[in-house]
Design a protein around this motif. Sequence first.
Motif, PDB file in Angstrom:
ATOM      1  N   ILE A  50       0.842  -1.189   0.000  1.00 54.62           N
ATOM      2  CA  ILE A  50       0.000   0.000   0.000  1.00 54.62           C
ATOM      3  C   ILE A  50       0.879   1.242   0.000  1.00 54.62           C
ATOM      4  N   SER A  51       0.610   2.135  -0.905  1.00 54.06           N
ATOM      5  CA  SER A  51       1.350   3.383  -0.979  1.00 54.06           C
ATOM      6  C   SER A  51       0.654   4.432  -0.102  1.00 54.06           C
ATOM      7  N   ILE A  55      -3.247   6.365  -0.524  1.00 50.61           N
ATOM      8  CA  ILE A  55      -4.269   6.490   0.525  1.00 50.61           C
ATOM      9  C   ILE A  55      -4.516   7.953   0.861  1.00 50.61           C
ATOM     10  N   VAL A 277     -10.493   0.012   0.233  1.00 47.96           N
ATOM     11  CA  VAL A 277      -9.511   0.344   1.261  1.00 47.96           C
ATOM     12  C   VAL A 277      -9.569  -0.640   2.431  1.00 47.96           C
ATOM     13  N   LEU A 280      -7.879  -3.779   1.361  1.00 49.74           N
ATOM     14  CA  LEU A 280      -6.427  -3.608   1.338  1.00 49.74           C
ATOM     15  C   LEU A 280      -5.801  -3.813   2.711  1.00 49.74           C
ATOM     16  N   ALA A 284      -2.824  -6.474   3.106  1.00 45.72           N
ATOM     17  CA  ALA A 284      -1.460  -6.009   3.365  1.00 45.72           C
ATOM     18  C   ALA A 284      -0.792  -6.723   4.532  1.00 45.72           C
ATOM     19  N   THR A 380      -1.243  -2.420  11.628  1.00 47.27           N
ATOM     20  CA  THR A 380      -2.223  -3.096  10.778  1.00 47.27           C
ATOM     21  C   THR A 380      -2.990  -4.157  11.551  1.00 47.27           C
TER      22      THR A 380
END
Length: 523
Positions: A50-51, A55, A277, A280, A284, A380
């Motif tokens: 994920i960049s 986001i 999102v 993701l 991730a 996360t």
Amino acid sequence: MRSVGTVLALVVLATVVATFARRWRIPAPSLLVVAGLAVALLPGTPEIRISPQIIGLVVLPPLLYASAEDMPWRELRAVWKPVGILAIGLVLASAAAVAAVAALVTPLSWEMAFVLGAVLASTDPVAVTALGRRLALPPRVQVLVQAESLFNDATSLVLVRVAAGIAIASAAASWGAATGQFFLLAGGGTVIGTAVAGVVTLIRRRTEDPVLETVIALVTPYAAYLLAEVAHTSGVTSCVVAGVVLGGRGDRLTNARIRLQLHAVYGTVVFLLESVVFSLIGLALPAQVRALAHADRSWPLYALAVAATLVAVRLLWLAPLSAVVQREGGVARPNWRIPMVLTWAGTRGVMPLAAALSIPEAGKDGTPLADRPLVLVLTTSVVVVTLVVQGFTLAPVVRASGIALEPAHTAREEAEARSHLAHAGLARLEELAELEVVPEVVLDRLRRGLTARLDDARDRLSRSDGGVATESADRVYRQLRRDLIAVESGELQRLYDNHAISDTTRRRLQRALDLEEARLSDA
């Protein structure tokens, strides 16, 4: 091409899962995180990275703006004091508690433990709004949770910058500079967001082009966010303020047809972005875990300890605050179930993940930050834990607390409001009848329609309507019905301003009036 295919597959997966979540009445963010995690564990699934730019620049602005636009001014004014206490005090307390626990039970240095605490200190507006959308919470409770999540990000962002500066440059913390930075971020973001809302208001009042209105609505959150970031203030705060200001006057800026179109377009955008999102986040986590050193393999225990700390600190902070607020409101015996619901609704989500991803990979001297992978994994995993555990159990907790609004209460409030609107329309109709400028056949048709609305409000029977034969009379009927809709909209706003109805009821009835007005325009 592979990356494009991965994105498209992710969009399809997220849309399918979110659709089933709505059908099964399961919180979509929670199910999407679980689905993303399950897909990531399948053999052959490409690694997802994920960049933070994606986001921050693509996903967050419209989601923050949509959450803020739904914020009712009336309830926000009533809870601004506790919101301010939570947005500053609770964020600082949560950051300190998480930093202390992380420094004690994890291999993180105290500098990176402070970074972790700052990252996870604030609740997430995107997750809170998405989870609370289907809960029948009392208006002030819902607004308190949502407003806290929208306005506590400036405090968290300052802490992240201070903590990252300490970890990267090994410099001592300057709390005076941090305080100044907080006021720069929050104050500057507020000024820019208000200015953007003012400019957009002027533009939207001077156009009735549906395409142009839609483009303006889609560009507004990005303009507020980018202008604030360029000015080195808080893009998040700017976007939130612009959404709150424009949301409070949105009904006055456009006509019914454009409001319906904007509602449909923005609903689609928010649905897609939220679906992607939250997927993701689950996707991730496995890749981040694989990047950990062998010494960090006890990360699940660390994550549970941090998540438990966040819940405990939040409850210890909210219990006395709730008691004080209830006593000031004249409640003799405070309801301790309210702080329990508020505690369980404080989930983490997209914002902490974006903050963790923004941490530089190396210090000022070029030395890699060895603890950064563990901070990413813990961030996360705590987000996943709160979204899954609290997300799946929030509705049962609200039901068990007994503070949720009963469906009968909502239905009664809406029926009473419809009755008031019909009476306002009939009163205006009698004024027109006395002037004797409207054909009697048109007056009869309008009178029957409004009387049917009264009957529907009283006993929930099917609505009936009459018919007018001539084209001329039909044209007069449509014009007069639009005038009566304007009268009913004014009465609806009066009921809301007098605290007779909730913002949810006001929005639902305004949408019904907009749909009828749009049908009259199409006829």
